[in-house]
Design a protein around this motif. Sequence first.
Motif, PDB file in Angstrom:
ATOM      1  N   LYS A 133      39.228  44.436  56.331  1.00  0.00           N
ATOM      2  CA  LYS A 133      39.205  45.609  55.470  1.00  0.00           C
ATOM      3  C   LYS A 133      38.713  45.162  54.102  1.00  0.00           C
ATOM      4  O   LYS A 133      39.151  44.135  53.585  1.00  0.00           O
ATOM      5  N   TRP A 163      36.776  47.355  61.297  1.00  0.00           N
ATOM      6  CA  TRP A 163      38.230  47.341  61.363  1.00  0.00           C
ATOM      7  C   TRP A 163      38.668  48.575  62.134  1.00  0.00           C
ATOM      8  O   TRP A 163      37.884  49.502  62.292  1.00  0.00           O
ATOM      9  N   THR A 176      37.930  51.344  56.738  1.00  0.00           N
ATOM     10  CA  THR A 176      37.452  49.964  56.856  1.00  0.00           C
ATOM     11  C   THR A 176      36.941  49.464  55.512  1.00  0.00           C
ATOM     12  O   THR A 176      37.200  48.328  55.116  1.00  0.00           O
TER      13      THR A 176
END
Length: 326
Positions: A71, A95, A111
């Motif tokens: 992230k 992510w 993300t």
Amino acid sequence: MRWLVLFLSVFSSISLRAPVAIAAASIARTIVVDLKGGGDFKSIQQAIDSVPDNNNNWTKIHVAAGVYREKVNVTSTKSYIVLEGDGAQTTSIEWGNYSDFSGHTTDTSATFTSYASNFVAKSITFKNTYNGFANLTPAVAAWIFGDKSAFYDCSFIGFQDTLADMLGRHYYKGCYIEGVVDFIFGYGQSIYERCNISTVQSLRKPGYVTAQGRNSTSDNGGFVFKWCTISGPQATYLGRAWKQYSRVIFYQTCMSDIIVPEGWYIWNAKDEGLVTFAESGCTGPGSDLSGRVKWEKQLSDDELKKFIDISYIDEEGWLDAQPPVD
């Protein structure tokens, strides 16, 4: 469904100056990120964190090809960053968070998040890998909150709520955006130019390309799509009105036959006359206006020009002042 109405007035009151000639900035420093260890960092977040707070010199973070499973957050103190990949097909940030409306919220599912003004991204993919087909819920690929943000040849891939175009003036050029349920949403004041918009298959039919959140007549927000394409396997509306003054315009966009004949859905708006949903000069089987809702706006040439011209998001020349992307 979403929040941040509280901050809307911050960006809706942005004052724009008269156009001036501005020279493009130069890059003061380049940081290289490489998973294989050939750069300054192996992590994109580490590279961003290394930029001094309140930075005012353009810093390029070049991200070598690879899948970066992390992230990434660009905080409001990390301005003047150019995030450059080796190509959207080869460099991606991935992510799989999602919103369950309790501990996990829509924004924290993202993300990639950017709260900084003066930000540029080029040739990189932002992807939320959460399996939205199995359980439809917000799972954001990119959350864009900062003003004066530009994206070139980037990809935004998700399912529900892919691109949170939240607040500020934004420019997307040559980008690919994939999703199914109002997968471009927010309060932003944005132009999407020559972007490829694609739906994905869903158990819910149909989907919505946009959910724009303009909330008053003094709000400058709106989404403008020009010279774009809309295609994919899933039937979709062009948009639904998240707030009472929602504004979305499609100009000379090629629409496949997946567009629902009505085109638009009123959703949260109370007065259809206050919503600005419009199309002009679009092509393809999905552009047939004969079945559209009766309250779709018919803009005059002067009204249309106001929105499709780059000055809608940039009267002061901030795009020209950013480092060249070629």
